[in-house]
Scaffold this motif. Structure first.
Motif, PDB file in Angstrom:
ATOM      1  N   ILE A  78     -27.440  -5.868   0.995  1.00 22.38           N
ATOM      2  CA  ILE A  78     -26.317  -5.008   1.403  1.00 22.38           C
ATOM      3  C   ILE A  78     -26.270  -3.773   0.500  1.00 22.38           C
ATOM      4  CG2 ILE A  78     -23.785  -4.864   1.420  1.00 22.38           C
ATOM      5  CD1 ILE A  78     -23.686  -7.724   2.407  1.00 22.38           C
ATOM      6  N   ASP A  79     -26.438  -3.959  -0.801  1.00 24.52           N
ATOM      7  CA  ASP A  79     -26.364  -2.825  -1.735  1.00 24.52           C
ATOM      8  C   ASP A  79     -27.465  -1.800  -1.467  1.00 24.52           C
ATOM      9  OD1 ASP A  79     -24.139  -3.819  -2.946  1.00 24.52           O
ATOM     10  OD2 ASP A  79     -25.188  -4.652  -4.686  1.00 24.52           O
ATOM     11  N   GLU A  80     -28.663  -2.286  -1.133  1.00 20.54           N
ATOM     12  CA  GLU A  80     -29.753  -1.346  -0.803  1.00 20.54           C
ATOM     13  C   GLU A  80     -29.406  -0.563   0.455  1.00 20.54           C
ATOM     14  OE1 GLU A  80     -33.670  -3.621  -2.665  1.00 20.54           O
ATOM     15  OE2 GLU A  80     -32.886  -4.298  -0.744  1.00 20.54           O
ATOM     16  N   MET A  81     -28.845  -1.226   1.449  1.00 22.23           N
ATOM     17  CA  MET A  81     -28.460  -0.531   2.693  1.00 22.23           C
ATOM     18  C   MET A  81     -27.397   0.530   2.403  1.00 22.23           C
ATOM     19  SD  MET A  81     -30.420  -1.625   5.012  1.00 22.23           S
ATOM     20  CE  MET A  81     -29.668  -0.530   6.185  1.00 22.23           C
ATOM     21  N   ILE A  82     -26.445   0.189   1.543  1.00 22.94           N
ATOM     22  CA  ILE A  82     -25.373   1.151   1.226  1.00 22.94           C
ATOM     23  C   ILE A  82     -25.947   2.351   0.475  1.00 22.94           C
ATOM     24  CG2 ILE A  82     -23.270   1.479  -0.168  1.00 22.94           C
ATOM     25  CD1 ILE A  82     -22.468  -1.388   0.669  1.00 22.94           C
TER      26      ILE A  82
ATOM     27  N   VAL B 248     -24.031   8.184  12.358  1.00 24.11           N
ATOM     28  CA  VAL B 248     -24.837   7.397  11.400  1.00 24.11           C
ATOM     29  C   VAL B 248     -24.508   5.907  11.557  1.00 24.11           C
ATOM     30  CG1 VAL B 248     -25.397   6.993   8.971  1.00 24.11           C
ATOM     31  CG2 VAL B 248     -25.025   9.332   9.788  1.00 24.11           C
ATOM     32  N   VAL B 249     -25.552   5.128  11.811  1.00 23.21           N
ATOM     33  CA  VAL B 249     -25.401   3.678  12.029  1.00 23.21           C
ATOM     34  C   VAL B 249     -26.118   2.938  10.908  1.00 23.21           C
ATOM     35  CG1 VAL B 249     -25.889   1.770  13.619  1.00 23.21           C
ATOM     36  CG2 VAL B 249     -25.325   4.029  14.536  1.00 23.21           C
ATOM     37  N   ILE B 250     -25.466   1.952  10.333  1.00 24.95           N
ATOM     38  CA  ILE B 250     -26.065   1.158   9.247  1.00 24.95           C
ATOM     39  C   ILE B 250     -26.439  -0.232   9.773  1.00 24.95           C
ATOM     40  CG2 ILE B 250     -23.777   0.375   8.399  1.00 24.95           C
ATOM     41  CD1 ILE B 250     -24.904   0.459   5.550  1.00 24.95           C
TER      42      ILE B 250
ATOM     43  N   HIS C 253     -18.041   1.414   2.077  1.00 24.55           N
ATOM     44  CA  HIS C 253     -18.759   1.935   0.913  1.00 24.55           C
ATOM     45  C   HIS C 253     -19.955   2.826   1.244  1.00 24.55           C
ATOM     46  CE1 HIS C 253     -16.303  -0.269  -1.911  1.00 24.55           C
ATOM     47  NE2 HIS C 253     -16.343  -1.280  -1.065  1.00 24.55           N
ATOM     48  N   SER C 254     -20.348   2.902   2.529  1.00 25.55           N
ATOM     49  CA  SER C 254     -21.527   3.726   2.864  1.00 25.55           C
ATOM     50  C   SER C 254     -21.151   5.025   3.551  1.00 25.55           C
ATOM     51  CB  SER C 254     -22.468   2.945   3.787  1.00 25.55           C
ATOM     52  OG  SER C 254     -21.899   2.826   5.083  1.00 25.55           O
ATOM     53  N   GLY C 255     -20.019   5.012   4.276  1.00 26.50           N
ATOM     54  CA  GLY C 255     -19.653   6.193   5.071  1.00 26.50           C
ATOM     55  C   GLY C 255     -20.233   6.162   6.474  1.00 26.50           C
TER      56      GLY C 255
END
Ligand code: KIV
Length: 268
Positions: free
Chosen positions: A63-67, A82-84, A108-110
């Protein structure tokens, strides 16, 4: 620049019959270029694991890498949606985990929407995330997080029984409230049938021309990944060779004392 792309924009594009353009992006410089030339959706895919980090597949991605990567993409984006991607084990364990992790990643990613893999078996998770007003993009057919179960990256839906299951998966994702659906590596005819049956847009990768939109991994499109190229990938340029030539020239000029020249030097 045309107006900001939102989730309703993507839905309207299907209604208007306008093709949706999606590409992966993992950092600010690429996001800036793709956004400026008019890509509608930037997907921060968990493909970042294999494409950028050198993992053997997408399973180790956190998850942290994706963020981290999504924040970089957001900083380069003005217009695109923007899609995560939700990484492996961030939504499969329970509905509560799916909601909490989707919320955490959006907060946390926007990013403006999440994507997750799986059809009917993910219906309740998708519904729960949509119920807290986080838009969800589904992903069925070849789902890379199931690589071990599938026994490799293989075209799905070649036999009738599989085709029926994929169609049911598509309907389940739509019923759960997803705003769009990625169809990966399935026969073109099946993708056409799904695209005609669903009111939400389908975005294909290795799923033929009849989908409402197309997605590619940006490094594949640019010919950055070397010789192995799956059938569905079209590389529009051989950037790997261009980069090699440029760096070889740099090595030569440094060795020969040609670089830095006067033009690139400071003096007292
Ligand atoms: O992770 C990814 O990049 C994806 C696309 C290939 C659809 O899921």
């Amino acid at each position: 620049m045309k107006g900001k792309v939102t989730v309703p924009t993507i839905r309207d594009m299907k209604a208007r019959g306008e093709k949706i353009i999606m590409l992966t992006a993992y950092d600010t410089p690429f996001a800036r270029i793709l956004d400026e030339v008019g890509v509608d959706i930037l997907l921060v895919g968990d493909s970042v694991g294999s494409v950028v980090a050198g993992y053997p597949n997408t399973l180790p991605v956190t998850i942290d890498e994706m963020i981290y990567h999504t924040k970089a993409v957001i900083r380069g984006t003005k217009r695109a949606l923007v899609v995560i991607d939700m990484p492996f084990m961030s939504y499969q364990t329970s509905i509560e985990d799916a909601k909490r992790n989707a919320g955490h990643m959006i907060k946390h990613s926007g990013a403006e929407a999440v994507k997750l893999e799986g059809g009917a078996k993910m219906k309740e998770a998708i519904k729960a995330i949509v119920d807290i007003d986080i838009p969800v993009m589904g992903h069925i057919g070849l789902t890379p997080q199931s690589i071990h179960q599938m026994g490799g990256y293989k075209v799905q839906g070649k036999i009738q029984q599989q085709r029926q299951k994929i169609l049911e998966d598509a309907l389940a994702v739509e019923e759960a409230g997803a705003f769009s659906l990625v169809l990966e590596c399935i026969p073109s005819e099946l993708a056409q049938e799904i695209t005609e049956k669903l009111s939400i847009p389908t975005i294909g990768i290795g799923a033929g021309v009849h989908c409402d939109g197309q997605v590619l991994v940006i490094h594949d499109l640019l010919g950055l990944l070397g010789d192995f190229r799956p059938k569905f990938v079209k590389s529009y340029v051989d950037l790997r060779s261009i980069i090699s030539q440029a760096v070889e020239q740099y090595i030569k000029e440094v060795k020969e004392g040609v670089f830095p020249s006067e033009q690139h030097s400071f003096h007292l």
